[in-house]
Scaffold this motif. Structure first.
Motif, PDB file in Angstrom:
ATOM      1  N   PRO A 250     -19.601   0.732   1.268  1.00 38.92           N
ATOM      2  CA  PRO A 250     -18.478  -0.010   1.845  1.00 38.92           C
ATOM      3  C   PRO A 250     -17.167   0.711   1.518  1.00 38.92           C
ATOM      4  O   PRO A 250     -16.862   0.940   0.333  1.00 38.92           O
ATOM      5  CB  PRO A 250     -18.551  -1.369   1.152  1.00 38.92           C
ATOM      6  CG  PRO A 250     -19.963  -1.501   0.666  1.00 38.92           C
ATOM      7  CD  PRO A 250     -20.371  -0.103   0.308  1.00 38.92           C
ATOM      8  N   VAL A 251     -16.421   1.102   2.530  1.00 37.39           N
ATOM      9  CA  VAL A 251     -15.151   1.813   2.354  1.00 37.39           C
ATOM     10  C   VAL A 251     -14.085   1.099   3.177  1.00 37.39           C
ATOM     11  O   VAL A 251     -14.239   0.914   4.378  1.00 37.39           O
ATOM     12  CB  VAL A 251     -15.250   3.288   2.797  1.00 37.39           C
ATOM     13  CG1 VAL A 251     -13.896   3.992   2.624  1.00 37.39           C
ATOM     14  CG2 VAL A 251     -16.330   4.022   2.019  1.00 37.39           C
ATOM     15  N   VAL A 252     -13.016   0.708   2.527  1.00 39.38           N
ATOM     16  CA  VAL A 252     -11.913   0.015   3.196  1.00 39.38           C
ATOM     17  C   VAL A 252     -10.665   0.879   3.091  1.00 39.38           C
ATOM     18  O   VAL A 252     -10.345   1.387   2.012  1.00 39.38           O
ATOM     19  CB  VAL A 252     -11.638  -1.360   2.554  1.00 39.38           C
ATOM     20  CG1 VAL A 252     -10.510  -2.078   3.286  1.00 39.38           C
ATOM     21  CG2 VAL A 252     -12.899  -2.207   2.548  1.00 39.38           C
ATOM     22  N   GLY A 253      -9.974   1.043   4.197  1.00 39.75           N
ATOM     23  CA  GLY A 253      -8.720   1.780   4.191  1.00 39.75           C
ATOM     24  C   GLY A 253      -7.556   0.873   4.507  1.00 39.75           C
ATOM     25  O   GLY A 253      -7.725  -0.309   4.804  1.00 39.75           O
ATOM     26  N   VAL A 254      -6.371   1.430   4.407  1.00 38.08           N
ATOM     27  CA  VAL A 254      -5.174   0.699   4.815  1.00 38.08           C
ATOM     28  C   VAL A 254      -4.533   1.464   5.963  1.00 38.08           C
ATOM     29  O   VAL A 254      -4.590   2.687   6.015  1.00 38.08           O
ATOM     30  CB  VAL A 254      -4.166   0.537   3.660  1.00 38.08           C
ATOM     31  CG1 VAL A 254      -4.746  -0.284   2.543  1.00 38.08           C
ATOM     32  CG2 VAL A 254      -3.696   1.885   3.123  1.00 38.08           C
ATOM     33  N   GLU A 255      -3.960   0.735   6.860  1.00 34.83           N
ATOM     34  CA  GLU A 255      -3.241   1.361   7.960  1.00 34.83           C
ATOM     35  C   GLU A 255      -2.031   0.495   8.278  1.00 34.83           C
ATOM     36  O   GLU A 255      -2.032  -0.708   7.997  1.00 34.83           O
ATOM     37  CB  GLU A 255      -4.130   1.506   9.199  1.00 34.83           C
ATOM     38  CG  GLU A 255      -4.667   0.215   9.741  1.00 34.83           C
ATOM     39  CD  GLU A 255      -5.666   0.410  10.878  1.00 34.83           C
ATOM     40  OE1 GLU A 255      -5.858  -0.546  11.632  1.00 34.83           O
ATOM     41  OE2 GLU A 255      -6.239   1.511  11.010  1.00 34.83           O
ATOM     42  N   PRO A 256      -0.990   1.095   8.816  1.00 28.41           N
ATOM     43  CA  PRO A 256       0.197   0.298   9.152  1.00 28.41           C
ATOM     44  C   PRO A 256      -0.168  -0.880  10.048  1.00 28.41           C
ATOM     45  O   PRO A 256      -0.980  -0.749  10.966  1.00 28.41           O
ATOM     46  CB  PRO A 256       1.089   1.310   9.889  1.00 28.41           C
ATOM     47  CG  PRO A 256       0.678   2.639   9.335  1.00 28.41           C
ATOM     48  CD  PRO A 256      -0.803   2.529   9.103  1.00 28.41           C
ATOM     49  N   GLY A 257       0.434  -2.030   9.771  1.00 27.47           N
ATOM     50  CA  GLY A 257       0.083  -3.269  10.469  1.00 27.47           C
ATOM     51  C   GLY A 257       0.699  -3.371  11.854  1.00 27.47           C
ATOM     52  O   GLY A 257       1.475  -4.296  12.131  1.00 27.47           O
ATOM     53  N   LEU A 258       0.327  -2.445  12.729  1.00 29.28           N
ATOM     54  CA  LEU A 258       0.917  -2.436  14.072  1.00 29.28           C
ATOM     55  C   LEU A 258       0.514  -3.669  14.885  1.00 29.28           C
ATOM     56  O   LEU A 258       1.339  -4.244  15.595  1.00 29.28           O
ATOM     57  CB  LEU A 258       0.507  -1.162  14.820  1.00 29.28           C
ATOM     58  CG  LEU A 258       0.854   0.174  14.172  1.00 29.28           C
ATOM     59  CD1 LEU A 258       0.612   1.313  15.156  1.00 29.28           C
ATOM     60  CD2 LEU A 258       2.292   0.192  13.682  1.00 29.28           C
ATOM     61  N   LYS A 259      -0.739  -4.067  14.767  1.00 26.71           N
ATOM     62  CA  LYS A 259      -1.200  -5.207  15.563  1.00 26.71           C
ATOM     63  C   LYS A 259      -0.505  -6.504  15.160  1.00 26.71           C
ATOM     64  O   LYS A 259       0.041  -7.209  16.028  1.00 26.71           O
ATOM     65  CB  LYS A 259      -2.725  -5.339  15.452  1.00 26.71           C
ATOM     66  CG  LYS A 259      -3.304  -6.417  16.359  1.00 26.71           C
ATOM     67  CD  LYS A 259      -4.827  -6.394  16.321  1.00 26.71           C
ATOM     68  CE  LYS A 259      -5.411  -7.449  17.252  1.00 26.71           C
ATOM     69  NZ  LYS A 259      -6.904  -7.422  17.240  1.00 26.71           N
ATOM     70  N   PRO A 260      -0.484  -6.863  13.860  1.00 24.79           N
ATOM     71  CA  PRO A 260       0.242  -8.088  13.489  1.00 24.79           C
ATOM     72  C   PRO A 260       1.736  -7.978  13.757  1.00 24.79           C
ATOM     73  O   PRO A 260       2.382  -8.984  14.071  1.00 24.79           O
ATOM     74  CB  PRO A 260      -0.057  -8.247  11.988  1.00 24.79           C
ATOM     75  CG  PRO A 260      -0.531  -6.922  11.530  1.00 24.79           C
ATOM     76  CD  PRO A 260      -1.193  -6.279  12.701  1.00 24.79           C
TER      77      PRO A 260
ATOM     78  N   ASP B  39      13.062  -5.921  15.706  1.00 25.72           N
ATOM     79  CA  ASP B  39      13.113  -7.256  15.090  1.00 25.72           C
ATOM     80  C   ASP B  39      11.959  -7.475  14.125  1.00 25.72           C
ATOM     81  O   ASP B  39      11.808  -8.539  13.540  1.00 25.72           O
ATOM     82  CB  ASP B  39      13.131  -8.349  16.160  1.00 25.72           C
ATOM     83  CG  ASP B  39      11.798  -8.536  16.866  1.00 25.72           C
ATOM     84  OD1 ASP B  39      10.908  -7.669  16.736  1.00 25.72           O
ATOM     85  OD2 ASP B  39      11.638  -9.548  17.565  1.00 25.72           O
ATOM     86  N   THR B  40      11.128  -6.440  13.952  1.00 24.94           N
ATOM     87  CA  THR B  40       9.986  -6.474  13.034  1.00 24.94           C
ATOM     88  C   THR B  40       9.880  -5.099  12.397  1.00 24.94           C
ATOM     89  O   THR B  40      10.093  -4.091  13.075  1.00 24.94           O
ATOM     90  CB  THR B  40       8.682  -6.815  13.781  1.00 24.94           C
ATOM     91  OG1 THR B  40       8.862  -8.020  14.519  1.00 24.94           O
ATOM     92  CG2 THR B  40       7.524  -6.991  12.827  1.00 24.94           C
ATOM     93  N   LEU B  41       9.565  -5.061  11.111  1.00 24.26           N
ATOM     94  CA  LEU B  41       9.499  -3.786  10.392  1.00 24.26           C
ATOM     95  C   LEU B  41       8.176  -3.691   9.643  1.00 24.26           C
ATOM     96  O   LEU B  41       7.867  -4.538   8.800  1.00 24.26           O
ATOM     97  CB  LEU B  41      10.667  -3.663   9.416  1.00 24.26           C
ATOM     98  CG  LEU B  41      10.768  -2.373   8.601  1.00 24.26           C
ATOM     99  CD1 LEU B  41      10.923  -1.166   9.512  1.00 24.26           C
ATOM    100  CD2 LEU B  41      11.930  -2.445   7.618  1.00 24.26           C
TER     101      LEU B  41
END
Length: 280
Positions: free
Chosen positions: A97-107, A185-187
């Motif tokens: 199991p490998v989890v990464g992080v990525e910029p939250g573009l969708k939210p 309006d979102t960062l």
């Protein structure tokens, strides 16, 4: 290498430096029963200014080190390493199991009212193929416009540990003001280091009369995804309420001298784990 498949084995977490502590605190909050390993590659930080091949090489070496300590899962708690190297890590350890992080573009796209989303990240993250594909996918699906801002040097300043350093305030103003001028309006906080200067970011927004701008940090989502993968693999450690077990532990390692890492744990999280310097 024989991979551990025991629910009682630890979870390995790594970053180029202290930024991954922002993810580690979410993991500890959601998985208080889990033993944790944390590796900070501070001697080779920041990754955002390194080549993709270099980041891949470092990530694979650190993954091997954490697995040698018995890690049952890995969290790549670094946006740059996720973009550059997570595919290689998963290819080398397909059953892990490998989890990464990525910029939250969708939210961020979902939260934005005007469709203009600022993305603050390292240059390497913003140039990565994985990130560019994600941006195109979400932009096509939502119509959101992503305004990309590389924050050169910001990780270095955060690594020094003085979060109230005037240099950090100046950098935040320099990098965020153009995004506000373009109407964001979102960062998106597109690096795991950036949540630690959230107060400074908010001051910039307030000074520009833009306190309404929403900040997107994906650390909590990373922890939730980790729980899902461990549960699916029957690797989630039973909680203390369900079984008699020793208290969860945290072991920390760094490729740099230990003093800075120990200070980061204390100042950023209020934690005091034993930190060991290792050559990886």
């Amino acid at each position: 290498m024989s991979l551990s498949r025991s629910a009682h084995a630890p979870i390995g977490v790594f970053d180029s430096g202290v930024g991954g502590l922002s993810v580690l605190r979410h993991i500890r909050a959601q998985c208080p029963q889990e033993d944790l390993l944390y590796f900070a590659d501070s001697a080779h930080a920041p990754y955002g200014e390194k080549s993709e091949a270099y980041v891949v090489e470092r990530s694979l070496a650190i993954a091997e080190f954490l697995l040698s300590l018995g890690a049952k899962a890995l969290v790549v708690a670094c946006n740059t390493a996720t973009v550059a190297a997570i595919k290689a890590v998963r290819a080398r350890y397909p059953e892990l199991p490998v989890v990464g992080v990525e910029p939250g573009l969708k939210p961020a796209a979902a939260a934005s009212h005007n469709g203009k989303v600022g993305v603050l990240a390292t240059a390497r993250t913003l140039q990565g193929e994985k990130f560019l594909q994600l941006r195109e996918q979400i932009s096509s699906a939502t119509g959101a416009e992503f305004l990309l801002q590389p924050a050169v040097g910001l990780v270095d300043q955060i690594e020094l540990g003085d979060l109230h350093n005037p240099a950090i305030a100046a950098m935040l103003e320099h990098y965020i003001a153009p995004l506000l001028e373009q109407g964001a309006d979102t960062l998106v906080l597109g690096c795991t280091h950036y949540p630690f200067v959230r107060d400074g970011i908010q001051r910039v927004l307030d000074n520009h009369g833009r306190s309404d701008v929403q900040l997107i940090d994906t650390g909590d989502a990373v922890a939730r995804q980790l729980v899902r993968l461990l549960t699916a693999a029957s690797l989630l450690r039973p909680s203390a309420a369900d079984t008699v077990s020793a208290p969860a532990t945290l072991r920390a390692y760094t490729s740099a001298p230990v003093a800075a890492m120990a200070a980061a744990f204390e100042h950023l999280l209020g934690w005091h784990p034993q930190v060991e310097q290792v050559a990886v």
